[in-house]
Design a protein around this motif. Structure first.
Motif, PDB file in Angstrom:
ATOM      1  N   ASN A 169       0.817  -1.217   0.000  1.00  0.00           N
ATOM      2  CA  ASN A 169       0.000   0.000   0.000  1.00  0.00           C
ATOM      3  C   ASN A 169       0.845   1.259   0.000  1.00  0.00           C
ATOM      4  O   ASN A 169       0.393   2.317   0.445  1.00  0.00           O
ATOM      5  CB  ASN A 169      -0.940  -0.004   1.211  1.00  0.00           C
ATOM      6  N   GLU A 229       2.144   4.192  -1.939  1.00  0.00           N
ATOM      7  CA  GLU A 229       1.752   4.822  -3.207  1.00  0.00           C
ATOM      8  C   GLU A 229       2.945   5.136  -4.093  1.00  0.00           C
ATOM      9  O   GLU A 229       2.845   5.047  -5.328  1.00  0.00           O
ATOM     10  CB  GLU A 229       0.935   6.102  -2.954  1.00  0.00           C
ATOM     11  N   GLU A 286      -3.495   0.055 -13.984  1.00  0.00           N
ATOM     12  CA  GLU A 286      -3.857  -0.597 -12.723  1.00  0.00           C
ATOM     13  C   GLU A 286      -3.011  -0.073 -11.562  1.00  0.00           C
ATOM     14  O   GLU A 286      -3.537   0.208 -10.475  1.00  0.00           O
ATOM     15  CB  GLU A 286      -3.690  -2.119 -12.863  1.00  0.00           C
ATOM     16  N   GLU A 322      -3.842   3.756 -10.833  1.00  0.00           N
ATOM     17  CA  GLU A 322      -5.136   3.905 -10.173  1.00  0.00           C
ATOM     18  C   GLU A 322      -5.069   3.417  -8.732  1.00  0.00           C
ATOM     19  O   GLU A 322      -5.656   4.029  -7.832  1.00  0.00           O
ATOM     20  CB  GLU A 322      -6.210   3.142 -10.949  1.00  0.00           C
ATOM     21  N   ALA A 323      -4.338   2.328  -8.500  1.00  0.00           N
ATOM     22  CA  ALA A 323      -4.188   1.814  -7.137  1.00  0.00           C
ATOM     23  C   ALA A 323      -3.465   2.834  -6.255  1.00  0.00           C
ATOM     24  O   ALA A 323      -3.855   3.068  -5.103  1.00  0.00           O
ATOM     25  CB  ALA A 323      -3.438   0.484  -7.153  1.00  0.00           C
ATOM     26  N   LEU A 327      -3.339   6.075  -6.704  1.00  0.00           N
ATOM     27  CA  LEU A 327      -4.167   7.266  -6.534  1.00  0.00           C
ATOM     28  C   LEU A 327      -5.340   7.013  -5.584  1.00  0.00           C
ATOM     29  O   LEU A 327      -5.898   7.967  -5.038  1.00  0.00           O
ATOM     30  CB  LEU A 327      -4.672   7.750  -7.895  1.00  0.00           C
ATOM     31  N   GLN A 328      -5.707   5.769  -5.371  1.00  0.00           N
ATOM     32  CA  GLN A 328      -6.709   5.470  -4.354  1.00  0.00           C
ATOM     33  C   GLN A 328      -6.154   5.742  -2.960  1.00  0.00           C
ATOM     34  O   GLN A 328      -6.896   6.057  -2.025  1.00  0.00           O
ATOM     35  CB  GLN A 328      -7.152   4.007  -4.469  1.00  0.00           C
ATOM     36  N   ILE A 329      -4.827   5.634  -2.828  1.00  0.00           N
ATOM     37  CA  ILE A 329      -4.165   5.894  -1.547  1.00  0.00           C
ATOM     38  C   ILE A 329      -3.852   7.381  -1.404  1.00  0.00           C
ATOM     39  O   ILE A 329      -4.075   7.971  -0.351  1.00  0.00           O
ATOM     40  CB  ILE A 329      -2.882   5.058  -1.436  1.00  0.00           C
ATOM     41  N   LYS A 330      -3.330   7.965  -2.473  1.00  0.00           N
ATOM     42  CA  LYS A 330      -2.984   9.397  -2.472  1.00  0.00           C
ATOM     43  C   LYS A 330      -3.493  10.007  -3.763  1.00  0.00           C
ATOM     44  O   LYS A 330      -2.834   9.940  -4.797  1.00  0.00           O
ATOM     45  CB  LYS A 330      -1.471   9.582  -2.324  1.00  0.00           C
ATOM     46  N   GLY A 331      -4.666  10.571  -3.696  1.00  0.00           N
ATOM     47  CA  GLY A 331      -5.328  11.033  -4.908  1.00  0.00           C
ATOM     48  C   GLY A 331      -4.953  12.419  -5.369  1.00  0.00           C
ATOM     49  O   GLY A 331      -5.461  12.881  -6.398  1.00  0.00           O
ATOM     50  N   SER A 342      -8.055  13.432 -16.074  1.00  0.00           N
ATOM     51  CA  SER A 342      -6.857  13.244 -15.254  1.00  0.00           C
ATOM     52  C   SER A 342      -5.931  14.442 -15.348  1.00  0.00           C
ATOM     53  O   SER A 342      -5.365  14.892 -14.333  1.00  0.00           O
ATOM     54  CB  SER A 342      -6.119  11.971 -15.691  1.00  0.00           C
ATOM     55  N   LYS A 394      -7.377  17.249 -13.307  1.00  0.00           N
ATOM     56  CA  LYS A 394      -7.170  17.016 -11.880  1.00  0.00           C
ATOM     57  C   LYS A 394      -5.740  17.361 -11.481  1.00  0.00           C
ATOM     58  O   LYS A 394      -5.505  17.906 -10.399  1.00  0.00           O
ATOM     59  CB  LYS A 394      -7.477  15.562 -11.533  1.00  0.00           C
TER      60      LYS A 394
END
Length: 298
Positions: free
Chosen positions: A110, A112, A133, A136-137, A139-143, A168, A171
């Protein structure tokens, strides 16, 4: 895409440079001591700190052997694999980099930074689905990481998911308003969608942030030329290529994510006799080793 200068900056500034190293013992005695595993790990972490300091000064060649040795001395610490993998990617040793970064991910699934670097490496390798993949993983932790959002936008662009790419990039700019490469790449997408006026606005916005950047200058020059403003296009194109003549090479532009529509129009632009003369002159004036910096695209 960047070599990982943005990542190395993150490494130096946000914690890995302050990895806790146990206090050193007494001065070395004049014989070879028997080192236990704790002492070896201590030496490995010290080597890692040394490598991070060298990275800070872009001394990647000197950092690499220290990072390699650190993985042998502290193999259960994810940071040593993370730094080593990042250095391999920096030096275009993508297969080795990915293999090492996967070890880091197993130790810290986990983290990032590891996921972002893996995504970058997979992108450079051309494995866009794997890149998607991992990014995105992460960015789920640190967006709110603008560089990772930019990498994600580039990945969507290569997968021809244009609206996701624009989202993206936007953002990324929302996190860092002067992040001109993301603004520039929105222009690349808009041009491929046939919205030339909006693409031109994006490139103009990028140039307001940094007027000396070659890529938005040349893209805007091509758009002006295609719209019939030949003299303005040639004038701006000459200024752009004077900064970095590599952008006169279509393959270099393709590597920087220019799409088919823009590449075709650029080909016609560079075939203009005035531009041919300009490019020929600039190539004679420019050393073969053009080391000027480009944007963050691959």
């Amino acid at each position: 895409m960047p070599k990982l200068k943005w990542l190395f900056s993150l490494i130096v500034c946000t914690g890995l440079s302050s990895i806790a190293v146990p206090a050193r013992g007494q001065a070395l005695l004049p014989y070879i001591p028997k080192l236990n595993s704790e002492q070896l790990e201590q030496q490995g972490l010290q080597l890692l700190q040394d490598a991070v300091q060298l990275i800070k000064f872009q001394q990647y060649e000197l950092a690499l052997p220290r990072a390699e040795l650190a993985t042998q001395l502290a193999p259960n610490t994810y940071e040593v694999w993370y730094i080593l993998g990042s250095l391999y990617v920096q030096q275009d040793q993508l297969d080795k980099g990915i293999q090492v970064l996967e070890k880091a991910e197993k130790l810290a699934p986990n983290q990032e930074g590891v996921l972002f670097t893996l995504g970058n490496a997979y992108f450079q390798q051309g494995n866009y689905q794997a890149a998607l993949e991992k990014l995105e993983a992460g960015l789920q932790i640190k967006g709110d990481a603008p560089e990772a959002l930019f990498d994600l936008g580039n990945t969507y662009l290569k997968l021809a998911q244009y609206q996701d790419a624009i989202s993206s990039y936007e953002k990324a700019v929302s996190q860092e308003e002067k992040f001109w490469p993301a603004i520039n790449n929105v222009g690349l997408v808009k041009y491929e969608q046939g919205d030339i006026s909006e693409a031109m606005e994006q490139w103009q916005a990028a140039l307001k942030i940094d007027p000396e950047q070659t890529e938005p200058q040349l893209a805007l020059a091509v758009a002006l030329y295609t719209q019939g403003e030949v003299d303005k296009g040639v004038e701006l194109g000459e200024a752009a290529l004077a900064n970095d003549s590599r952008y006169a090479e279509l393959q270099f532009l393709k590597d920087n994510l220019w799409g088919e529509r823009l590449l075709e129009d650029t080909k016609a632009f560079l075939a203009n006799p005035q531009m041919q003369a300009i490019v020929s002159r600039l190539k004679q004036e420019t050393p073969a080793d053009n080391s000027s910096e480009t944007d963050l695209t691959p």
